[in-house]
Motif scaffolding. Structure first.
Motif, PDB file in Angstrom:
ATOM      1  N   ARG A  74      -8.692   0.280   0.397  1.00  0.00           N
ATOM      2  CA  ARG A  74      -7.276   0.653   0.538  1.00  0.00           C
ATOM      3  C   ARG A  74      -6.915   1.914  -0.248  1.00  0.00           C
ATOM      4  O   ARG A  74      -5.896   1.964  -0.921  1.00  0.00           O
ATOM      5  N   LEU A  99       6.259  -0.429  -3.420  1.00  0.00           N
ATOM      6  CA  LEU A  99       5.624  -1.283  -2.404  1.00  0.00           C
ATOM      7  C   LEU A  99       4.374  -0.628  -1.834  1.00  0.00           C
ATOM      8  O   LEU A  99       3.478  -1.304  -1.335  1.00  0.00           O
ATOM      9  N   GLY A 100       4.284   0.688  -1.929  1.00  0.00           N
ATOM     10  CA  GLY A 100       3.077   1.385  -1.485  1.00  0.00           C
ATOM     11  C   GLY A 100       1.886   0.984  -2.331  1.00  0.00           C
ATOM     12  O   GLY A 100       0.739   1.070  -1.897  1.00  0.00           O
ATOM     13  N   ASP A 101       2.165   0.518  -3.542  1.00  0.00           N
ATOM     14  CA  ASP A 101       1.086   0.109  -4.432  1.00  0.00           C
ATOM     15  C   ASP A 101       0.730  -1.359  -4.248  1.00  0.00           C
ATOM     16  O   ASP A 101      -0.441  -1.728  -4.153  1.00  0.00           O
ATOM     17  N   ASP A 102       1.768  -2.226  -4.168  1.00  0.00           N
ATOM     18  CA  ASP A 102       1.466  -3.660  -4.188  1.00  0.00           C
ATOM     19  C   ASP A 102       2.114  -4.439  -3.048  1.00  0.00           C
ATOM     20  O   ASP A 102       2.083  -5.663  -3.040  1.00  0.00           O
ATOM     21  N   GLY A 103       2.712  -3.742  -2.065  1.00  0.00           N
ATOM     22  CA  GLY A 103       3.423  -4.444  -0.996  1.00  0.00           C
ATOM     23  C   GLY A 103       2.540  -5.326  -0.142  1.00  0.00           C
ATOM     24  O   GLY A 103       3.006  -6.265   0.493  1.00  0.00           O
ATOM     25  N   HIS A 104       1.236  -5.041  -0.133  1.00  0.00           N
ATOM     26  CA  HIS A 104       0.333  -5.830   0.710  1.00  0.00           C
ATOM     27  C   HIS A 104      -0.280  -6.984  -0.068  1.00  0.00           C
ATOM     28  O   HIS A 104      -1.084  -7.728   0.467  1.00  0.00           O
ATOM     29  N   ARG A 105       0.059  -7.120  -1.352  1.00  0.00           N
ATOM     30  CA  ARG A 105      -0.566  -8.167  -2.168  1.00  0.00           C
ATOM     31  C   ARG A 105       0.307  -9.399  -2.219  1.00  0.00           C
ATOM     32  O   ARG A 105       1.482  -9.326  -2.554  1.00  0.00           O
ATOM     33  N   TYR A 106      -0.287 -10.547  -1.907  1.00  0.00           N
ATOM     34  CA  TYR A 106       0.420 -11.810  -2.064  1.00  0.00           C
ATOM     35  C   TYR A 106       0.452 -12.152  -3.552  1.00  0.00           C
ATOM     36  O   TYR A 106      -0.455 -11.787  -4.303  1.00  0.00           O
ATOM     37  N   GLY A 107       1.470 -12.854  -3.950  1.00  0.00           N
ATOM     38  CA  GLY A 107       1.556 -13.274  -5.350  1.00  0.00           C
ATOM     39  C   GLY A 107       2.573 -12.447  -6.099  1.00  0.00           C
ATOM     40  O   GLY A 107       3.021 -11.413  -5.631  1.00  0.00           O
ATOM     41  N   LEU A 108       2.980 -12.946  -7.234  1.00  0.00           N
ATOM     42  CA  LEU A 108       4.060 -12.315  -7.988  1.00  0.00           C
ATOM     43  C   LEU A 108       3.549 -11.727  -9.287  1.00  0.00           C
ATOM     44  O   LEU A 108       3.881 -12.196 -10.353  1.00  0.00           O
ATOM     45  N   ARG A 109       2.703 -10.699  -9.205  1.00  0.00           N
ATOM     46  CA  ARG A 109       2.312 -10.035 -10.438  1.00  0.00           C
ATOM     47  C   ARG A 109       3.470  -9.182 -10.908  1.00  0.00           C
ATOM     48  O   ARG A 109       4.135  -8.534 -10.105  1.00  0.00           O
ATOM     49  N   ARG A 110       3.712  -9.181 -12.189  1.00  0.00           N
ATOM     50  CA  ARG A 110       4.758  -8.280 -12.707  1.00  0.00           C
ATOM     51  C   ARG A 110       4.269  -6.857 -12.609  1.00  0.00           C
ATOM     52  O   ARG A 110       3.103  -6.574 -12.865  1.00  0.00           O
ATOM     53  N   ARG A 111       5.160  -5.968 -12.239  1.00  0.00           N
ATOM     54  CA  ARG A 111       4.765  -4.566 -12.223  1.00  0.00           C
ATOM     55  C   ARG A 111       4.731  -4.063 -13.656  1.00  0.00           C
ATOM     56  O   ARG A 111       5.675  -4.286 -14.408  1.00  0.00           O
ATOM     57  N   SER A 155      -0.648   4.784  -4.474  1.00  0.00           N
ATOM     58  CA  SER A 155      -1.859   3.995  -4.724  1.00  0.00           C
ATOM     59  C   SER A 155      -3.055   4.910  -5.014  1.00  0.00           C
ATOM     60  O   SER A 155      -4.191   4.461  -4.977  1.00  0.00           O
TER      61      SER A 155
ATOM     62  N   VAL B 141       4.966 -16.285  -3.672  1.00  0.00           N
ATOM     63  CA  VAL B 141       3.669 -15.689  -3.337  1.00  0.00           C
ATOM     64  C   VAL B 141       3.835 -14.613  -2.268  1.00  0.00           C
ATOM     65  O   VAL B 141       3.192 -13.571  -2.284  1.00  0.00           O
ATOM     66  N   PHE B 148       8.020  -5.864   2.261  1.00  0.00           N
ATOM     67  CA  PHE B 148       7.340  -4.681   2.800  1.00  0.00           C
ATOM     68  C   PHE B 148       7.309  -4.743   4.325  1.00  0.00           C
ATOM     69  O   PHE B 148       7.671  -3.794   5.023  1.00  0.00           O
TER      70      PHE B 148
END
Lengths: 268, 263, 290
Positions: A74, A99-111, A155, B141, B148
């Motif tokens: 990616r 969202l360009g960095d983490d929009g495709h990631r499931y889960g709630l990581r803090r930015r 990204s 999740v 997005f």
């Protein structure tokens, strides 16, 4: 670190859409930090080629190689020609870029703070820092264009694909965006592939041209491709390349008929 | 108003409103109000079917809502509104047939459609909490992918998000949530909380997280005021939930338009 | 034919009137519904049905004819949607949802008031799920008159509506008053929904409005054949539904008949599935030939 390497290698690709052959035997390479112009008239298959490179369309023949594994990991940024955004969507410009960095990631990581710093850096790189707090749906066409670039760059991609970013811009803005992209390419060390129907705005910055016509493709350095013999072979009929005031005009040079400019390649 | 049998109503109602507000934020964002309206009707049919066969309503609620959600989610690609409409009427018709075969009493029908918050038993609180937690976790999740994908579907697909998978995940969450809200506010009205407050909340802020929290807060407020008014006037809770949600949205919209014009 | 038509079916006046109303409404719903489906307005159509439900319930409280309640309620809902209404699709979605939510709230109130004030049971089911067999002769005439009115209005509106649906900007440029055309159409949908509420109930009227046209659109290519096929599919579903419902009285020893609306809805869904299946199969055959 910044050595030259091949990022994407398109080999003998055919693409058919709905039974119609859109691209035939396409071959070209994109090297790191190189600026490639994907030139062709409307409907020539530029978007198809970009979408095929992204893996959204699969080729009917041939293959697309990614020696540095950029797509799998990616590290490819994409700026589509048209993005329809909901006007009321509760997203600020900086949220959208993130969202360009983490929009495709499931889960709630803090930015992390570094993510936000990168978001600001990219907004700054596309000269859109002032837009950060605006609602994404409330931007003008030109502003959105820059924000989409920041979104694609955040990204830290190795390759940035832009589909007709210069369409619908006035000449001044066109030049700004091209120069901006050239600077981004140098500073972020990212390869840029940009599709356009007019070659002229790109002549100064382009390292390589991929010229699409008649479902076929010619590629190489600008001066080797934009020549009467190469383009005539591509179009299947005689074509002249005229240089006026430092600009290139591709004109249909049918010796039997009146000389008519190729409608899509003429400068306004 | 806060006597012991009302305590359950307040607790369960609050939980349901929180969940409806959270789900609703995404429903409005994704423009899937119609699906959000149809899925609870699956739950209604399920509850009616369970009454007819004589099993615990929860099983009927969950299974039918899930079937409706998957049916709608699977056909979302083309003419999704037709598929949604057909799933909706089929579920309602099934519910009607089950009810007329089991000769349910009128109040039972009304309770399933319009809710019976005052009749919530204390035993169901555990179930409500459990299902609510599962839904909340699922939404957490999917938080960023959902935003997005809703904001820019093309871009999210180019980044490798599978839209069908995401849609299915969201519809399943919606189904599970409906199974929880239907017995409390009813099939037809679980929808009101899912659209009015979230639509109002997103007009008030540009930040996604604030919009989500605001949506949950407005939803809870709407339900609290509705329960209080219902207690005071003896009219059905559903009436207040439905009309207050609409009034809330219209008022906020008018206010934001006015202030935008002045600015 | 006794296995299909249980004794007494044809001699029953209520059944005959019901079938007459059903046929008229099925045709109108199919014609109006075709445009509704093409304009992707199923949600709006359904929301109008829920407003019609509130109207019907309100009529029950006041003790006036449910048909008047259905039609007037639905018209009021159409007005409300246009008032909040907005051009952008996502916002339209929300506006429709808000009107729908408010309408169900009102229904809750009215139905509750009905159960409080009257001893007659079954009015909830009647309003929600229809009452084809209790349609009086005078109501039948009103339904018929309104149906003719809607069809005539739709016929005169047809071309500009189609144009405005396919390309609003081009239509505007050609001098079509797009917003007025759209509003008129929404009002026609409202009346149609009110009518079909009588047949299969407010919340299920969406089935007649959306199902047959959606199936017909998968079959026909020309507008006129599609309109015809849609009407036929609607009529068949209603007539067969009435027969099935009447027969089902004899199926169980408990003598609880299946509701007409349930039978009609199931038949419509069945038609739609059948057509989709046919389409999928013929498409596969085409692919093999090519």
């Amino acid at each position: 670190m910044n050595e030259i390497s091949t990022i994407v290698d398109v080999r003998g690709v055919d693409v058919e859409l709905g039974g119609r052959r859109v691209l035939t035997n396409v071959n070209f390479k994109v090297e790191s930090a190189e600026f490639t112009g994907l030139i062709g008239s409307n409907g020539a298959g530029k978007t198809t080629l970009l979408r095929m490179m992204l893996g959204l369309i699969s080729p009917t023949r041939g293959e697309v190689l990614w020696p540095t594994n950029a797509r799998e990991e990616r590290r490819v940024g994409y700026v589509p020609q048209k993005v329809t955004l909901d006007v009321d969507v509760p997203l600020r410009v900086r949220d959208f870029v993130a969202l360009g960095d983490d929009g495709h990631r499931y889960g709630l990581r803090r930015r992390t703070r570094s993510t936000w710093e990168r978001v600001e850096e990219m907004l700054d790189a596309v000269e859109a820092s002032a837009l950060g707090e605006r609602r994404i749906g409330a931007l003008s066409g030109g502003e959105l264009q820059r924000v989409l670039m920041a979104h694609a760059l955040v990204s830290r991609p190795e390759l940035l694909l832009l589909d007709e970013p210069l369409a619908n811009l006035d000449p001044g803005a066109t030049q700004d965006i091209v120069e901006l992209l050239a600077r981004v390419r140098d500073r972020q060390h990212v390869a840029v592939v940009l599709s356009a129907h007019d070659i002229n705005s790109l002549i100064g910055v382009m390292d390589r041209v991929v010229y699409i016509a008649n479902a076929h493709v010619a590629s190489g350095p600008t001066e080797e491709v934009v020549r009467p013999d190469v383009l005539s072979a591509l179009y299947g009929h005689h074509v002249d390349v005229v240089r006026v005031h430092g600009r290139v005009l591709v004109v249909s040079g049918d010796p039997m008929g009146p000389v008519a400019a190729h409608p899509d390649l003429v400068v306004e | 108003m806060f006597s012991s049998f009302m305590t359950n109503a307040w607790i369960v109602g609050t939980l349901v409103a929180l969940l409806a507000g959270a789900t609703g934020f995404f429903v409005v964002l994704r423009g899937s109000s119609f699906a959000a309206h149809a899925v609870p009707n699956g739950a209604f049919a399920g509850a009616a079917g369970a009454t007819l066969v004589g099993v615990a309503p929860l099983w009927g609620l969950v299974s039918f809502a899930v079937v409706a959600a998957l049916g709608i989610g699977a056909s979302r690609r083309h003419r999704s509104d037709v598929a949604t409409a057909m799933a909706l009427v089929l579920m309602l018709a099934l519910g009607a047939a089950f009810l007329s075969l089991s000769a349910a009493y009128e109040p039972q029908v009304q309770a399933l459609l319009f809710g019976e918050i005052l009749g919530v038993a204390s035993s169901s609180i555990t179930t409500v909490v459990l299902i609510g937690l599962v839904c909340a976790a699922a939404l957490a999740v999917m938080f960023r992918p959902l935003i997005f994908n809703a904001a820019a579907p093309d871009l999210s697909a180019a980044r490798g998000l599978n839209p069908t998978l995401l849609e299915m995940g969201f519809m399943l969450t919606l189904a599970l949530g409906s199974a929880l809200t239907v017995p409390v506010v009813g099939a037809l009205l679980s929808f009101s909380l899912t659209v009015g407050p979230p639509a109002a909340a997103r007009l008030l802020t540009r930040r996604p997280s604030t919009a989500l929290v605001g949506s949950m807060a407005l939803s809870v407020m709407t339900l609290w005021v509705s329960i209080a008014l219902s207690y005071a006037t003896n009219l059905p809770v559903g009436f207040f939930v439905g009309t207050l949600s609409a009034i809330l949205y219209i008022a906020v919209r008018a206010a934001t338009q006015l202030s935008a014009r002045r600015a | 034919m006794h296995w299909l038509f249980e004794p007494g079916l044809w001699s029953n006046v209520a059944v005959r009137t019901g079938m007459g109303v059903g046929v008229a409404v099925a045709v109108v719903s199919a014609l109006v519904g075709l445009f509704t489906v093409m304009r992707s307005q199923s949600f709006a159509g359904h929301a109008l049905a829920d407003v019609a439900m509130a109207g019907g319930a309100g009529a029950g409280v006041l003790g006036v004819s449910p048909l008047a309640g259905f039609v007037l309620g639905s018209l009021a809902g159409a007005g409300a949607m246009e008032a909040i209404g907005v051009e952008r699709v996502r916002q339209r979605d929300v506006a429709t949802g808000v009107v729908l939510g408010a309408a169900t709230g009102l229904s809750a109130l009215f139905l509750y008031l009905i159960t409080l004030n009257s001893s007659s049971t079954g009015s909830t089911q009647l309003i929600l799920f229809g009452s084809l067999f209790s349609v009086s002769n005078s109501t039948f005439l009103v339904v018929l008159a309104l149906s003719v009115l809607v069809v005539v209005a739709l016929a005169s509106l047809g071309r500009p509506l189609l144009f405005a649906s396919l390309s609003p900007d081009a239509a505007k440029a050609r001098g079509v008053a797009v917003s007025r055309v759209t509003l008129s159409f929404t009002l026609l949908v409202a009346v149609t929904v009110g009518l079909s509420s009588i047949v299969i109930g407010a919340v299920l009227s969406t089935a007649l409005l959306i199902g047959p046209p959606a199936a017909a659109l998968r079959l026909g290519r020309r507008m006129s054949t599609t309109l015809f096929v849609a009407s036929m599919l609607g009529v068949v579903a209603v007539l067969l539904g009435v027969v099935l419902s009447y027969d089902s009285f004899y199926w169980w020893s408990s003598h609880r008949a299946l509701p007409v609306s349930f039978c009609v809805v199931v038949l419509i869904v069945f038609e739609l599935l059948l057509v989709s299946l046919y389409r999928a199969m013929s498409r596969r055959r085409e692919r093999v030939v090519v």
